[in-house]
Scaffold this motif. Structure first.
Motif, PDB file in Angstrom:
ATOM      1  N   TYR A 281       1.136  -1.585   0.002  1.00 55.52           N
ATOM      2  CA  TYR A 281      -0.119   0.214  -0.067  1.00 55.52           C
ATOM      3  C   TYR A 281       0.761   1.352  -0.158  1.00 55.52           C
ATOM      4  CZ  TYR A 281      -3.610  -3.554   1.988  1.00 55.52           C
ATOM      5  OH  TYR A 281      -3.876  -4.523   1.680  1.00 55.52           O
TER       6      TYR A 281
ATOM      7  N   GLU B 223       1.364  -4.680   4.847  1.00 58.73           N
ATOM      8  CA  GLU B 223       0.414  -4.804   6.675  1.00 58.73           C
ATOM      9  C   GLU B 223       1.558  -4.593   7.674  1.00 58.73           C
ATOM     10  OE1 GLU B 223      -3.720  -7.173   7.540  1.00 58.73           O
ATOM     11  OE2 GLU B 223      -3.149  -7.045   5.760  1.00 58.73           O
TER      12      GLU B 223
ATOM     13  N   LYS C 267      -4.685  -2.514  10.180  1.00 59.80           N
ATOM     14  CA  LYS C 267      -5.645  -2.861  10.690  1.00 59.80           C
ATOM     15  C   LYS C 267      -7.183  -1.458   9.671  1.00 59.80           C
ATOM     16  CE  LYS C 267     -10.045  -4.133  13.273  1.00 59.80           C
ATOM     17  NZ  LYS C 267      -9.975  -4.770  14.941  1.00 59.80           N
ATOM     18  N   ALA C 268      -6.586  -0.033  10.419  1.00 55.17           N
ATOM     19  CA  ALA C 268      -7.855   1.353   9.304  1.00 55.17           C
ATOM     20  C   ALA C 268      -7.268   1.197   8.132  1.00 55.17           C
ATOM     21  CB  ALA C 268      -6.960   2.288  10.426  1.00 55.17           C
TER      22      ALA C 268
ATOM     23  N   VAL D  98      -5.722  -0.989   6.128  1.00 50.99           N
ATOM     24  CA  VAL D  98      -6.141  -1.980   4.319  1.00 50.99           C
ATOM     25  C   VAL D  98      -7.901  -1.696   4.374  1.00 50.99           C
ATOM     26  CG1 VAL D  98      -5.244  -3.935   4.940  1.00 50.99           C
ATOM     27  CG2 VAL D  98      -6.967  -3.838   6.421  1.00 50.99           C
ATOM     28  N   GLN D  99      -8.941  -1.161   5.065  1.00 54.52           N
ATOM     29  CA  GLN D  99     -10.032  -0.944   4.991  1.00 54.52           C
ATOM     30  C   GLN D  99     -10.252   0.371   4.629  1.00 54.52           C
ATOM     31  OE1 GLN D  99     -11.808  -0.564   8.897  1.00 54.52           O
ATOM     32  NE2 GLN D  99     -10.744  -2.751   9.483  1.00 54.52           N
ATOM     33  N   LEU D 100      -9.337   1.373   3.367  1.00 53.48           N
ATOM     34  CA  LEU D 100      -9.042   2.466   3.010  1.00 53.48           C
ATOM     35  C   LEU D 100      -9.435   2.238   1.170  1.00 53.48           C
ATOM     36  CD1 LEU D 100      -7.058   4.471   4.764  1.00 53.48           C
ATOM     37  CD2 LEU D 100      -9.902   4.402   5.178  1.00 53.48           C
ATOM     38  N   LYS D 101     -10.074   2.735   0.870  1.00 47.93           N
ATOM     39  CA  LYS D 101      -9.640   2.588  -1.068  1.00 47.93           C
ATOM     40  C   LYS D 101      -9.315   4.189  -1.004  1.00 47.93           C
ATOM     41  CE  LYS D 101     -14.189   0.574  -1.057  1.00 47.93           C
ATOM     42  NZ  LYS D 101     -16.178   1.597  -1.292  1.00 47.93           N
TER      43      LYS D 101
ATOM     44  N   GLN E 262      -9.303   7.651  -0.098  1.00 45.51           N
ATOM     45  CA  GLN E 262      -9.699   7.837   1.149  1.00 45.51           C
ATOM     46  C   GLN E 262      -9.369   8.084   2.192  1.00 45.51           C
ATOM     47  OE1 GLN E 262     -12.375   4.080   2.311  1.00 45.51           O
ATOM     48  NE2 GLN E 262     -13.301   5.286   3.171  1.00 45.51           N
TER      49      GLN E 262
ATOM     50  N   THR F 150      -9.005   8.404   6.865  1.00 44.10           N
ATOM     51  CA  THR F 150      -9.518   7.588   7.875  1.00 44.10           C
ATOM     52  C   THR F 150     -10.739   8.460   8.527  1.00 44.10           C
ATOM     53  OG1 THR F 150      -7.885   8.472   9.411  1.00 44.10           O
ATOM     54  CG2 THR F 150      -8.051   5.759   8.644  1.00 44.10           C
TER      55      THR F 150
END
Length: 263
Positions: free
Chosen positions: A130, A181, A190-191, A193-196, A199, A201
């Motif tokens: 990422y 990761e 954790k936070a 990997v949930q983003l596009k 985007q 947080t």
């Protein structure tokens, strides 16, 4: 008067002749000259910047070494059998290491071994990586205020440069580059990997370092470097393995014995 002029001329001539010779020496210890080239090599090998202080330290090392050598000759310790045996053992040990190092460099690590090692390393490049930016602050309230600013249209990179407490990424606008990761603390990952892509947080992320505001720039499947890119590192990795070294040393000695005429 003529004789006086002659003596002055001889004196000046001797100074002019000896000056270049003296300049070639780093120091003279009890009449024994230590060449300047030897001092230059010592300074270079030290890995320190070449300056007067480093040169003085190196010169003192050369003086110490020369005094010990001269004292050893004076006391006759180099003629003692026990000392000569130890010197010979040290000499042989150095030559064994040098011969083996040259063998490894020229023919020790095979192409087949390199390719096996590459496949092992290549298998580790799985999953995603990422490209992220972040802003690190001490207080949750500060992080919330920054998120509000971003939602209102403020520039992420400019805020990171002005307010982020991370000295490594703040100057570049919070940019952490491409990361995995596993390379980051769990709360951050954790936070993240949930983003596009694009985007940020919507809530501050707490870690041992403080409060983070994270922005996802992009993500991609991990790709292993090519064989040629890793070849030098793989060779070093293989050659540093002790079991491999033992096997290769045995192999080298078998080759030497096979070619030797031993009666």
């Amino acid at each position: 008067m003529l004789k006086t002029r002659h003596l002055i001329f001889v004196g000046i001539a001797s100074i002019l002749i000896s000056a270049p010779t003296f300049a070639q020496n780093a120091v003279i210890v009890n009449g024994k000259a230590i060449p300047k080239a030897q001092l230059d090599r010592l300074v270079q090998k030290s890995g320190q910047p070449d300056n007067p202080q480093v040169r003085d330290q190196a010169r003192e090392m050369l003086v110490t070494k020369e005094l010990i050598l001269q004292e050893a000759d004076k006391r006759g310790v180099t003629q003692k059998e026990s000392v000569r045996e130890q010197l010979e053992q040290s000499r042989v040990g150095i030559l064994v290491a040098a011969v083996f190092e040259d063998y490894v460099e020229k023919e020790g690590v095979t192409e087949a071994e390199l390719k096996v090692a590459y496949e092992s390393v290549k298998a580790q490049y799985t999953g995603k990586e990422y490209h992220v930016e972040h802003i690190l602050v001490e207080k949750e309230s500060d992080a919330k205020a920054i998120i509000a600013q971003l939602k209102a249209g403020s520039n992420f990179e400019e805020i990171a440069k002005a307010k982020s407490k991370d000295p490594g990424s703040a100057p570049s606008g919070g940019d952490l580059g491409w990361v995995t990761e596993k390379s980051l603390v769990p709360e951050f990952s954790k936070a993240m990997v949930q983003l596009k892509p694009g985007q940020v947080t919507d809530k501050p992320v707490k870690s041992q370092f403080g409060w983070h505001v994270i922005k996802m720039m992009d993500s991609r499947d991990m790709k292993a470097p090519s064989f040629d890119e890793l070849k030098a590192q793989l060779k070093q990795m293989i050659a540093s393995d002790q079991n491999w070294q033992k096997a290769k040393f045995s192999e080298m000695m078998q080759k030497l014995r096979a070619k030797a005429k031993i009666q």
